[in-house]
Motif scaffolding. Structure first.
Motif, PDB file in Angstrom:
ATOM      1  N   GLN A   2       0.824  -1.201   0.000  1.00  0.00           N
ATOM      2  CA  GLN A   2       0.000   0.000   0.000  1.00  0.00           C
ATOM      3  C   GLN A   2       0.862   1.256   0.000  1.00  0.00           C
ATOM      4  N   ALA A   3       2.004   1.206   0.680  1.00  0.00           N
ATOM      5  CA  ALA A   3       2.868   2.386   0.765  1.00  0.00           C
ATOM      6  C   ALA A   3       3.559   2.683  -0.560  1.00  0.00           C
ATOM      7  N   ILE A   4       3.882   1.663  -1.352  1.00  0.00           N
ATOM      8  CA  ILE A   4       4.633   1.888  -2.590  1.00  0.00           C
ATOM      9  C   ILE A   4       3.736   1.893  -3.820  1.00  0.00           C
ATOM     10  N   PHE A   5       2.421   1.783  -3.641  1.00  0.00           N
ATOM     11  CA  PHE A   5       1.532   1.727  -4.797  1.00  0.00           C
ATOM     12  C   PHE A   5       1.595   3.048  -5.566  1.00  0.00           C
ATOM     13  N   ARG A   6       1.896   2.957  -6.859  1.00  0.00           N
ATOM     14  CA  ARG A   6       2.014   4.107  -7.750  1.00  0.00           C
ATOM     15  C   ARG A   6       3.031   5.122  -7.231  1.00  0.00           C
ATOM     16  N   THR A   7       4.046   4.607  -6.570  1.00  0.00           N
ATOM     17  CA  THR A   7       5.102   5.459  -6.024  1.00  0.00           C
ATOM     18  C   THR A   7       6.452   4.843  -6.362  1.00  0.00           C
ATOM     19  N   PRO A   8       7.392   5.623  -6.887  1.00  0.00           N
ATOM     20  CA  PRO A   8       8.730   5.066  -7.136  1.00  0.00           C
ATOM     21  C   PRO A   8       9.359   4.571  -5.840  1.00  0.00           C
ATOM     22  N   ILE A   9      10.022   3.441  -5.937  1.00  0.00           N
ATOM     23  CA  ILE A   9      10.638   2.848  -4.755  1.00  0.00           C
ATOM     24  C   ILE A   9      11.865   3.659  -4.378  1.00  0.00           C
ATOM     25  N   ALA A  10      11.934   4.084  -3.125  1.00  0.00           N
ATOM     26  CA  ALA A  10      13.039   4.916  -2.662  1.00  0.00           C
ATOM     27  C   ALA A  10      14.332   4.121  -2.667  1.00  0.00           C
ATOM     28  N   PRO A  11      15.422   4.711  -3.181  1.00  0.00           N
ATOM     29  CA  PRO A  11      16.693   3.979  -3.181  1.00  0.00           C
ATOM     30  C   PRO A  11      17.292   3.843  -1.794  1.00  0.00           C
ATOM     31  N   GLU A  12      16.970   4.767  -0.893  1.00  0.00           N
ATOM     32  CA  GLU A  12      17.516   4.713   0.449  1.00  0.00           C
ATOM     33  C   GLU A  12      16.618   3.868   1.343  1.00  0.00           C
ATOM     34  N   PRO A  13      17.174   3.191   2.333  1.00  0.00           N
ATOM     35  CA  PRO A  13      16.355   2.383   3.243  1.00  0.00           C
ATOM     36  C   PRO A  13      15.464   3.257   4.103  1.00  0.00           C
ATOM     37  N   PRO A  14      14.295   2.762   4.519  1.00  0.00           N
ATOM     38  CA  PRO A  14      13.422   3.527   5.411  1.00  0.00           C
ATOM     39  C   PRO A  14      14.083   3.753   6.767  1.00  0.00           C
ATOM     40  N   ASP A  15      13.427   4.583   7.552  1.00  0.00           N
ATOM     41  CA  ASP A  15      13.955   4.872   8.882  1.00  0.00           C
ATOM     42  C   ASP A  15      14.005   3.609   9.723  1.00  0.00           C
ATOM     43  N   ALA A  16      14.911   3.590  10.671  1.00  0.00           N
ATOM     44  CA  ALA A  16      15.065   2.427  11.541  1.00  0.00           C
ATOM     45  C   ALA A  16      13.814   2.225  12.382  1.00  0.00           C
ATOM     46  N   HIS A  17      13.606   0.983  12.767  1.00  0.00           N
ATOM     47  CA  HIS A  17      12.427   0.645  13.552  1.00  0.00           C
ATOM     48  C   HIS A  17      12.501   1.303  14.930  1.00  0.00           C
ATOM     49  N   GLN A  18      11.422   1.930  15.320  1.00  0.00           N
ATOM     50  CA  GLN A  18      11.339   2.579  16.620  1.00  0.00           C
ATOM     51  C   GLN A  18      10.158   1.993  17.374  1.00  0.00           C
ATOM     52  N   CYS A  19      10.443   1.410  18.505  1.00  0.00           N
ATOM     53  CA  CYS A  19       9.402   0.765  19.301  1.00  0.00           C
ATOM     54  C   CYS A  19       8.864   1.753  20.330  1.00  0.00           C
ATOM     55  N   GLN A  20       7.562   1.718  20.553  1.00  0.00           N
ATOM     56  CA  GLN A  20       6.929   2.599  21.525  1.00  0.00           C
ATOM     57  C   GLN A  20       7.111   2.105  22.949  1.00  0.00           C
ATOM     58  N   ASN A  21       7.469   0.844  23.083  1.00  0.00           N
ATOM     59  CA  ASN A  21       7.648   0.274  24.412  1.00  0.00           C
ATOM     60  C   ASN A  21       9.091   0.509  24.862  1.00  0.00           C
ATOM     61  N   ALA A  22       9.245   1.300  25.914  1.00  0.00           N
ATOM     62  CA  ALA A  22      10.593   1.643  26.371  1.00  0.00           C
ATOM     63  C   ALA A  22      11.320   0.457  26.974  1.00  0.00           C
ATOM     64  N   SER A  23      10.582  -0.489  27.528  1.00  0.00           N
ATOM     65  CA  SER A  23      11.220  -1.641  28.168  1.00  0.00           C
ATOM     66  C   SER A  23      11.544  -2.760  27.191  1.00  0.00           C
ATOM     67  N   CYS A  24      11.261  -2.545  25.926  1.00  0.00           N
ATOM     68  CA  CYS A  24      11.488  -3.594  24.927  1.00  0.00           C
ATOM     69  C   CYS A  24      12.974  -3.673  24.603  1.00  0.00           C
ATOM     70  N   GLY A  25      13.479  -4.882  24.502  1.00  0.00           N
ATOM     71  CA  GLY A  25      14.875  -5.067  24.146  1.00  0.00           C
ATOM     72  C   GLY A  25      15.111  -4.866  22.662  1.00  0.00           C
ATOM     73  N   THR A  26      16.294  -4.436  22.325  1.00  0.00           N
ATOM     74  CA  THR A  26      16.644  -4.172  20.932  1.00  0.00           C
ATOM     75  C   THR A  26      17.778  -5.088  20.505  1.00  0.00           C
ATOM     76  N   GLY A  27      17.917  -5.211  19.217  1.00  0.00           N
ATOM     77  CA  GLY A  27      18.981  -6.017  18.652  1.00  0.00           C
ATOM     78  C   GLY A  27      19.330  -5.513  17.268  1.00  0.00           C
ATOM     79  N   ALA A  28      20.398  -6.024  16.727  1.00  0.00           N
ATOM     80  CA  ALA A  28      20.845  -5.634  15.391  1.00  0.00           C
ATOM     81  C   ALA A  28      21.443  -6.850  14.706  1.00  0.00           C
ATOM     82  N   ALA A  29      21.244  -6.912  13.415  1.00  0.00           N
ATOM     83  CA  ALA A  29      21.765  -8.019  12.620  1.00  0.00           C
ATOM     84  C   ALA A  29      22.328  -7.466  11.324  1.00  0.00           C
TER      85      ALA A  29
END
Length: 581
Positions: free
Chosen positions: A136-163
């Motif tokens: 739905q976000a990319i419908f009739r829209t050119p795909i952005a060459p840059e990656p979207p913003d990093a995931h941001q969780c609303q839960n402050a106590s949630c653990g984060t990770g990276a791969a």
């Protein structure tokens, strides 16, 4: 003895033979010892013993990307013109697939493969919402060459990770640090960024969804080509300066094929689930609208009959009507043709994989076998004495002996070599495939035709009358009438005709009844729509013959869906072409 003393036959003259020369005794039995041979043998045996003493490494799980130590393999960045200026990319490297010996081919799926497929099946429902949101976000829209913003969780106590994930795009590949939290899995977060993982649990590679969508658009025209795509991407990347190197600085021969294969297979399964989910929503909405427009006193009843939405989606020209019960001179309500093809075979040596796809067009083997058991039990009973033949039995017997399709015991393929011997298709008069059945017997047995017909009637209203065109319609109709192979409420609503191409090979008395050009109401229907379907799907013959058994069904079913959608969208031009002939 002199030559004159040798015997000879009278009137033929003397016959002379040369005396045998004495030769030295043969030396073939003498044995010679090569200098140093015993010492070389001892050295080789010692090496073999050392190899046997080393513990064997456990093979990686099927479908999981092998990840060696970072010092073993590295990936190069775009070349700057000097091969010595390659820099190491951050991320998990990919091993050289050509360095490992090829494992022995697996014929049946093992427990490890089944567990891997089960993990994929558990993951797919979680990816439906992220995929719908991304589309739905990319419908009739050119795909952005840059990656979207990093995931941001609303839960402050949630653990984060990276791969560190190797991301494949159509013009380059790169290694990205993907940050995620424990609220969502890593594959879900990759989907939100337009990337599909190549592993269900710990992916180390992801493929651009745009690249996968383009591949499936190409698949609709050319068939399955995972190996070609993997090789093309590798060459394309290399020509633009993107090289995949091992620890020795050598290009890796085939770094993408396995990951692309799993991504293509499971992304299609996910897309199918999304499509089915949308169809269920549409059907539910149609039901609400239908109940809303009914009069109040008819709520809860069906004021008119209609075919199931599944049939209406496949061919609205045949199944979207609401008037049923047309007579023979009006052409009946629906006209279909059925035929088998024994070119779509599968090699037994190609093996099988766990089932990962629910076919949309293929009916199940259980349905076909159940019809076969019913036919066998009915034929053990005495024939129906009240049967009145339309054509003399002598003519039908002649037609049966003159057509291979009527001989159920005729071997058309070698069952020792092929486990699946063909496909039988049921198509409408607009050449659109409706249902398919997989043939796993050497001959073309009647159980496949009757199984397709029985499945069709599950989606038809109770008053619908159909006309079926088949190569040996006269033989099948006589068998149904003699042994009651179909229920009365089905057989009484079917009229049979032969296909136009085979009609003139039947007896004249048979043609008077079954020839479509001599039958009222058929118009331009020739019953050869199956031949058009075989022609459109012939490009899959060499591919499916050596694919896994489950993958063969997937490829044929998806190709049938592509052909069906294309012909459905072309119905207007189809009718125009037929009417202007």
């Amino acid at each position: 003895m002199s030559r004159n003393d040798q015997t000879y036959i009278h009137a033929t003259g003397p016959h002379f033979t040369s005396p045998q020369r004495r030769r030295a005794p043969s030396r073939h039995n003498e044995q010679f010892e090569i200098l140093g041979h015993s010492q070389c043998e001892k050295v080789l045996l010692a090496r073999l013993q050392r190899l046997d003493d080393v513990p064997a490494k456990r093979a990686p799980p099927v479908g999981e990307l092998v990840v060696p130590h970072e010092s073993d393999v590295d990936m190069g960045v775009p070349c700057t013109g000097n091969d010595h200026d390659h820099e190491m990319m951050e991320g998990v490297p990919i091993p050289d697939a050509a360095s490992d010996p090829s494992p022995r081919k697996r014929i049946v799926p093992d427990e490890e493969a089944i567990r891997l497929y089960d993990r994929w099946k558990d993951l797919l429902p979680k990816l439906i919402h992220p995929l719908r949101k991304y589309r739905q976000a990319i419908f009739r829209t050119p795909i952005a060459p840059e990656p979207p913003d990093a995931h941001q969780c609303q839960n402050a106590s949630c653990g984060t990770g990276a791969a560190s994930i190797i991301c494949l795009f159509w013009d380059h590949f790169e290694s990205r640090k993907i940050a995620y939290c424990t609220c969502t899995t890593l594959p879900e977060h990759l989907m939100s960024q337009g990337l599909f993982p190549t592993s269900p649990t710990q992916p180390r590679m992801a493929v651009s969804i745009a690249l996968l969508e383009f591949y499936f658009a190409l698949f609709e025209r050319s068939g399955d080509a995972v190996t070609a795509l993997a090789g093309a991407l590798r060459n394309f990347y290399a020509r633009h300066g993107w090289h995949m190197l091992d620890a020795k600085g050598q290009p890796i021969r085939d770094p993408f094929r396995r990951g692309l294969g799993y991504a293509i297979q499971w992304y299609d399964a996910l897309s199918t689930k999304v499509g089915c989910h949308l169809e269920d929503i549409i059907d539910h909405t149609r039901g609400l609208v239908r109940d809303d427009v009914r009069p109040l006193h008819q709520v809860g009843t069906n004021p008119y009959e209609e075919c199931a939405s599944l049939l209406q989606r496949r061919c609205p020209a045949c199944f979207a009507g609401t008037t049923f019960g047309r007579s023979e001179h009006e052409g009946y309500d629906i006209q279909l043709s059925v035929d088998g093809n024994f070119s779509q075979r599968h090699l037994r040596s190609a093996g099988d994989s766990p089932w990962f796809y629910q076919p949309e067009y293929f009916i199940s083997k259980a349905q076909v076998d159940a019809v076969g058991v019913h036919i066998s039990s009915q034929r053990k009973k005495p024939p129906n004495r009240s049967y009145i033949p339309k054509v003399p039995d002598e003519a039908v017997d002649s037609c049966e002996h003159g057509h291979d399709a009527a001989d159920e015991h005729k071997t058309k393929t070698n069952k020792d070599i092929f486990d699946d011997t063909g496909v039988m298709a049921l198509v409408c008069r607009h050449d659109i495939p409706i249902f398919l059945a997989n043939i796993d017997t050497p001959g073309e047995q009647q159980k496949y035709v009757l199984a397709l017909i029985s499945t069709l009637f599950q989606y038809l209203p109770s008053r619908a009358l159909i006309r079926i065109l088949y190569d040996v319609a006269c033989v099948v109709e006589r068998s149904i009438a003699l042994y009651k192979l179909l229920p009365e409420n089905i057989s009484s609503r079917i009229s049979w005709s032969t296909s136009a191409m085979h009609a003139y090979g039947h007896e004249w008395s048979c043609q008077l009844v079954y020839n479509p050009r001599m039958s009222p109401g058929l118009g331009l229907t020739d019953g050869e729509g199956t031949e058009w379907f075989w022609s459109r799907s012939r490009k899959l013959i060499p591919i499916t013959r050596t694919s896994a058994r489950a993958r063969r069904i997937w490829l044929l079913d998806r190709q049938a869906g592509t052909i069906s959608n294309e012909l459905r969208d072309d119905l207007g031009d189809f009718l125009k072409r037929r009417l202007t002939r």
